[in-house]
Design a protein around this motif. Sequence first.
Motif, PDB file in Angstrom:
ATOM      1  N   ALA A  65      52.076  65.007  16.988  1.00 33.81           N
ATOM      2  CA  ALA A  65      50.678  64.883  16.570  1.00 33.81           C
ATOM      3  C   ALA A  65      49.851  64.130  17.609  1.00 33.81           C
ATOM      4  O   ALA A  65      48.680  64.463  17.855  1.00 33.81           O
ATOM      5  CB  ALA A  65      50.598  64.171  15.219  1.00 33.81           C
ATOM      6  N   LEU A  66      50.449  63.131  18.236  1.00 36.47           N
ATOM      7  CA  LEU A  66      49.731  62.361  19.255  1.00 36.47           C
ATOM      8  C   LEU A  66      49.456  63.203  20.503  1.00 36.47           C
ATOM      9  O   LEU A  66      48.353  63.163  21.072  1.00 36.47           O
ATOM     10  CB  LEU A  66      50.530  61.116  19.618  1.00 36.47           C
ATOM     11  CG  LEU A  66      50.656  60.066  18.499  1.00 36.47           C
ATOM     12  CD1 LEU A  66      51.709  59.030  18.858  1.00 36.47           C
ATOM     13  CD2 LEU A  66      49.318  59.394  18.237  1.00 36.47           C
ATOM     14  N   VAL A  67      50.436  63.976  20.925  1.00 36.00           N
ATOM     15  CA  VAL A  67      50.228  64.855  22.090  1.00 36.00           C
ATOM     16  C   VAL A  67      49.180  65.913  21.773  1.00 36.00           C
ATOM     17  O   VAL A  67      48.290  66.197  22.590  1.00 36.00           O
ATOM     18  CB  VAL A  67      51.555  65.496  22.513  1.00 36.00           C
ATOM     19  CG1 VAL A  67      51.315  66.562  23.578  1.00 36.00           C
ATOM     20  CG2 VAL A  67      52.516  64.434  23.052  1.00 36.00           C
ATOM     21  N   ASP A  68      49.261  66.499  20.586  1.00 32.46           N
ATOM     22  CA  ASP A  68      48.254  67.490  20.178  1.00 32.46           C
ATOM     23  C   ASP A  68      46.858  66.882  20.165  1.00 32.46           C
ATOM     24  O   ASP A  68      45.876  67.525  20.562  1.00 32.46           O
ATOM     25  CB  ASP A  68      48.592  68.049  18.797  1.00 32.46           C
ATOM     26  CG  ASP A  68      49.810  68.970  18.810  1.00 32.46           C
ATOM     27  OD1 ASP A  68      50.222  69.379  19.916  1.00 32.46           O
ATOM     28  OD2 ASP A  68      50.343  69.251  17.729  1.00 32.46           O
ATOM     29  N   ALA A  69      46.765  65.625  19.712  1.00 32.14           N
ATOM     30  CA  ALA A  69      45.464  64.960  19.667  1.00 32.14           C
ATOM     31  C   ALA A  69      44.906  64.772  21.076  1.00 32.14           C
ATOM     32  O   ALA A  69      43.710  64.965  21.317  1.00 32.14           O
ATOM     33  CB  ALA A  69      45.590  63.613  18.959  1.00 32.14           C
ATOM     34  N   ALA A  70      45.772  64.390  22.004  1.00 24.71           N
ATOM     35  CA  ALA A  70      45.332  64.192  23.386  1.00 24.71           C
ATOM     36  C   ALA A  70      44.813  65.497  23.990  1.00 24.71           C
ATOM     37  O   ALA A  70      43.755  65.529  24.634  1.00 24.71           O
ATOM     38  CB  ALA A  70      46.480  63.641  24.222  1.00 24.71           C
ATOM     39  N   LEU A  71      45.537  66.571  23.763  1.00 25.18           N
ATOM     40  CA  LEU A  71      45.128  67.862  24.314  1.00 25.18           C
ATOM     41  C   LEU A  71      43.839  68.349  23.668  1.00 25.18           C
ATOM     42  O   LEU A  71      42.944  68.881  24.342  1.00 25.18           O
ATOM     43  CB  LEU A  71      46.247  68.882  24.119  1.00 25.18           C
ATOM     44  CG  LEU A  71      47.560  68.582  24.872  1.00 25.18           C
ATOM     45  CD1 LEU A  71      48.638  69.593  24.479  1.00 25.18           C
ATOM     46  CD2 LEU A  71      47.323  68.599  26.384  1.00 25.18           C
ATOM     47  N   ALA A  72      43.725  68.159  22.341  1.00 31.37           N
ATOM     48  CA  ALA A  72      42.527  68.617  21.635  1.00 31.37           C
ATOM     49  C   ALA A  72      41.281  67.884  22.099  1.00 31.37           C
ATOM     50  O   ALA A  72      40.186  68.458  22.153  1.00 31.37           O
ATOM     51  CB  ALA A  72      42.710  68.436  20.129  1.00 31.37           C
ATOM     52  N   ALA A  73      41.441  66.599  22.453  1.00 33.50           N
ATOM     53  CA  ALA A  73      40.277  65.797  22.853  1.00 33.50           C
ATOM     54  C   ALA A  73      40.011  65.861  24.350  1.00 33.50           C
ATOM     55  O   ALA A  73      39.077  65.207  24.826  1.00 33.50           O
ATOM     56  CB  ALA A  73      40.489  64.348  22.433  1.00 33.50           C
ATOM     57  N   GLY A  74      40.815  66.613  25.086  1.00 33.68           N
ATOM     58  CA  GLY A  74      40.603  66.730  26.521  1.00 33.68           C
ATOM     59  C   GLY A  74      41.049  65.519  27.304  1.00 33.68           C
ATOM     60  O   GLY A  74      40.565  65.271  28.420  1.00 33.68           O
ATOM     61  N   ALA A  75      41.975  64.723  26.750  1.00 33.46           N
ATOM     62  CA  ALA A  75      42.493  63.567  27.475  1.00 33.46           C
ATOM     63  C   ALA A  75      43.440  64.036  28.570  1.00 33.46           C
ATOM     64  O   ALA A  75      44.090  65.078  28.451  1.00 33.46           O
ATOM     65  CB  ALA A  75      43.215  62.626  26.521  1.00 33.46           C
ATOM     66  N   ASP A  76      43.522  63.254  29.656  1.00 34.44           N
ATOM     67  CA  ASP A  76      44.469  63.586  30.706  1.00 34.44           C
ATOM     68  C   ASP A  76      45.532  62.501  30.884  1.00 34.44           C
ATOM     69  O   ASP A  76      46.351  62.570  31.794  1.00 34.44           O
ATOM     70  CB  ASP A  76      43.759  63.842  32.037  1.00 34.44           C
ATOM     71  CG  ASP A  76      42.785  62.738  32.417  1.00 34.44           C
ATOM     72  OD1 ASP A  76      42.946  61.605  31.921  1.00 34.44           O
ATOM     73  OD2 ASP A  76      41.861  63.013  33.205  1.00 34.44           O
ATOM     74  N   ALA A  77      45.508  61.471  30.014  1.00 33.51           N
ATOM     75  CA  ALA A  77      46.493  60.397  30.093  1.00 33.51           C
ATOM     76  C   ALA A  77      46.680  59.788  28.706  1.00 33.51           C
ATOM     77  O   ALA A  77      45.801  59.916  27.841  1.00 33.51           O
ATOM     78  CB  ALA A  77      46.060  59.327  31.089  1.00 33.51           C
ATOM     79  N   VAL A  78      47.820  59.110  28.525  1.00 34.48           N
ATOM     80  CA  VAL A  78      48.139  58.456  27.248  1.00 34.48           C
ATOM     81  C   VAL A  78      48.621  57.045  27.522  1.00 34.48           C
ATOM     82  O   VAL A  78      49.504  56.831  28.363  1.00 34.48           O
ATOM     83  CB  VAL A  78      49.221  59.230  26.475  1.00 34.48           C
ATOM     84  CG1 VAL A  78      49.677  58.442  25.236  1.00 34.48           C
ATOM     85  CG2 VAL A  78      48.711  60.602  26.059  1.00 34.48           C
ATOM     86  N   HIS A  79      48.038  56.076  26.824  1.00 31.55           N
ATOM     87  CA  HIS A  79      48.507  54.680  26.855  1.00 31.55           C
ATOM     88  C   HIS A  79      49.099  54.379  25.484  1.00 31.55           C
ATOM     89  O   HIS A  79      48.429  54.531  24.471  1.00 31.55           O
ATOM     90  CB  HIS A  79      47.343  53.728  27.157  1.00 31.55           C
ATOM     91  CG  HIS A  79      47.773  52.326  27.469  1.00 31.55           C
ATOM     92  ND1 HIS A  79      48.474  51.531  26.591  1.00 31.55           N
ATOM     93  CD2 HIS A  79      47.613  51.557  28.595  1.00 31.55           C
ATOM     94  CE1 HIS A  79      48.721  50.351  27.140  1.00 31.55           C
ATOM     95  NE2 HIS A  79      48.205  50.345  28.359  1.00 31.55           N
ATOM     96  N   PRO A  80      50.357  53.905  25.434  1.00 36.93           N
ATOM     97  CA  PRO A  80      50.998  53.731  24.125  1.00 36.93           C
ATOM     98  C   PRO A  80      50.745  52.397  23.457  1.00 36.93           C
ATOM     99  O   PRO A  80      51.134  52.206  22.302  1.00 36.93           O
ATOM    100  CB  PRO A  80      52.483  53.857  24.478  1.00 36.93           C
ATOM    101  CG  PRO A  80      52.579  53.271  25.851  1.00 36.93           C
ATOM    102  CD  PRO A  80      51.295  53.671  26.552  1.00 36.93           C
ATOM    103  N   GLY A  81      50.102  51.423  24.151  1.00 39.92           N
ATOM    104  CA  GLY A  81      49.923  50.104  23.553  1.00 39.92           C
ATOM    105  C   GLY A  81      51.244  49.402  23.401  1.00 39.92           C
ATOM    106  O   GLY A  81      52.100  49.435  24.283  1.00 39.92           O
ATOM    107  N   TYR A  82      51.445  48.727  22.259  1.00 41.44           N
ATOM    108  CA  TYR A  82      52.761  48.154  21.945  1.00 41.44           C
ATOM    109  C   TYR A  82      53.085  48.443  20.486  1.00 41.44           C
ATOM    110  O   TYR A  82      52.213  48.700  19.665  1.00 41.44           O
ATOM    111  CB  TYR A  82      52.837  46.654  22.246  1.00 41.44           C
ATOM    112  CG  TYR A  82      51.729  45.805  21.671  1.00 41.44           C
ATOM    113  CD1 TYR A  82      51.589  45.607  20.299  1.00 41.44           C
ATOM    114  CD2 TYR A  82      50.827  45.166  22.509  1.00 41.44           C
ATOM    115  CE1 TYR A  82      50.594  44.827  19.787  1.00 41.44           C
ATOM    116  CE2 TYR A  82      49.822  44.360  22.000  1.00 41.44           C
ATOM    117  CZ  TYR A  82      49.709  44.189  20.636  1.00 41.44           C
ATOM    118  OH  TYR A  82      48.707  43.401  20.134  1.00 41.44           O
ATOM    119  N   GLY A  83      54.388  48.411  20.168  1.00 38.06           N
ATOM    120  CA  GLY A  83      54.802  48.841  18.843  1.00 38.06           C
ATOM    121  C   GLY A  83      54.803  50.356  18.744  1.00 38.06           C
ATOM    122  O   GLY A  83      54.568  51.080  19.719  1.00 38.06           O
TER     123      GLY A  83
END
Length: 669
Positions: A65-83
């Motif tokens: 779901a997180l990868v799909d969200a990134a692609l849907a919003a046109g993101a080109d990178a992901v930062h996971p934060g912590y936890g």
Amino acid sequence: MITNLLVANRGEIALRVVRSCRESGIGTVAVHSDADAGQAHVAAADAAVRLPGVTPAETYLRADALVDAALAAGADAVHPGYGFLSENAAFARAVLAAGLTWVGPSPESMALMGSKVESKRVVAAAGVPVLAELDPDAVTDAEFPVLVKASAGGGGRGMRIVRERAELPGEVRGARAEAASAFGDGTVFCERYVERGRHIEVQVLADTHGTVWAVGERECSIQRRHQKVLEETPSPAVDDRLRERLFDAARAVAETVDYVGAGTVEFLVTESGEFFFLEMNTRLQVEHPVTECVTGLDLVAWQLRIAEGERLTGSPPPVRGHAIEARLYAEDPAAGWRPGSGTLHRFAVGEVGTEFGVPDRHGIRLDSGVTDGCEISVHYDPLLAKVIAWAPGRRAAARRLASTLASARIHGPVTNRDLLVAVLRHPDFLAGETDTGFLTRHHAATVLAAPSESVVRWSALAAALADARHRRAHARVLAELPAGWRNVVSAPHTTVYRHDGTEHAIHYTATRAGLVPADDEDTGVTVVSSAPDRVVLEIAGVRYAFDVARYPGSTAVDSPLGSVSLVPVPRLPDPAAALAEGSLTAPMPGTVVRVAVTVGDRVRAGQPLLWLEAMKMEHRVAAPADGVVRELTATPGCQVDQGSVLAVVAPDGGEADDADDVTTAKEPA
């Protein structure tokens, strides 16, 4: 170049990442569960994507779901934060497979360091000291006490201190069950437990060109339930020689696993100066702000630059001054660190110089994901905020942080604020005498954080007088009469409040001079002034102002003497609300994960009956007295609300169903 980044997290860490992205000119995408739709991190980002559901398993723990969200919003990178999925190698691989930039180390490094068992073998081969792994089935009497630990994950989940052989099998079973529930991996191991050890960690930054920086150490020894509460840098226990050895070991660990990005190498340091590798956190740490304060580095910005291929040049900046961070949790230390939930009516921390950013001068930094009126959900970690003080020296930082916390206005779920203030002002803490057993040794949960009976009494008196003024100000008839006025004076007025299970009855009368206390125990207390939201009392010749705020079902009183939360007791309680004797109610909303008894079992006082999971932790519900389980409404997997009856234990001497066929409950497997 990163142009648009999805933050695969929530709350204050999501806001922290958004802050650095904004300053770097990078667009941001937030994700949110249904419970988080109105949270601050959603509003702060440039775009947001809904993750249908409420629980972490339905939302923030779904890599797809997180990868799909990134692609849907046109993101080109992901930062996971912590936890959540921040140290999940499979998630990192999924991000990379989708053609996105992963802001963090390689999946291979994460996988290697993700297993405490395997990581210890790897770093030991590199010459870094480790505590020997002990087989739980082969621990000898001479090796006690031992620490049972989960191989996967962290945060204290699946961790137990065991001092006697007879306790080990049960604690191992419990640790395996908790680890399997939290991380999907029930592997546990044992190691020697070091009494009065210090938890010291080293922040590292490593680029893709082979340069590794050791950016200062942090001491994180003040812990509850094996989770950090206060962190500081530099450590009062680390001299230049030990610091050099720790830095060398941390760099060796990073180089051994080809580490890239920001990470933390954690060590256990003994009283004699020995140290042992514990684990490597392959992500940004909760306590990273203290390092940012004393070095001036923006660690999140450097994570982004390293992900873009930028080099680390020169040497790490020198440490300037001292910084201490306090984790403000919605939890009750006196009730076994039970997390709280519900509406946070007010959250105000005064004299904040910086929010989420790297400060340019000494003062207070605040990293918080909550605001007035927000809901503290049972589904997520109970962390409300991190309050950080940066000062020229350690004592100055502790004093400033304690003062800031003490004067904060925090109305709603109970918090650990008073505990934090008490620790920061404790002589042993100020002397640098800290270790992982500090809170237990000083009985901090029940002694340090408890307000005195006198302060509770004076706060209740102020609340009663303010409530009287409030009622008069909002009276529909005869509002011009003074509060408490009667044509014929008879008995004093009475208002009752409950604090930590104890009722405080306040008696007062109305005179020509105004409202005055009518109890002998309040002799020596003079009412200087009273209004609906503020009462000034003179106590033993000293004046104090008490600010009073009312909310549904609670009253908050803040004064220089401390903050007290009171529950007004109705004059005519609802008979339907009475519970059967021996009823055990849910202390918080949550999910029943295990039940250890059945109806008819005989139990002992303090024996665990069942476990609730809430806010990422398991909470034990125990028998209040010796007796027999008469009713059991809780079943594994069921959701319960706070106050729901889970079981009824008939005390010895009470009646029980099928009393002639009573069995003795066994300890849970």
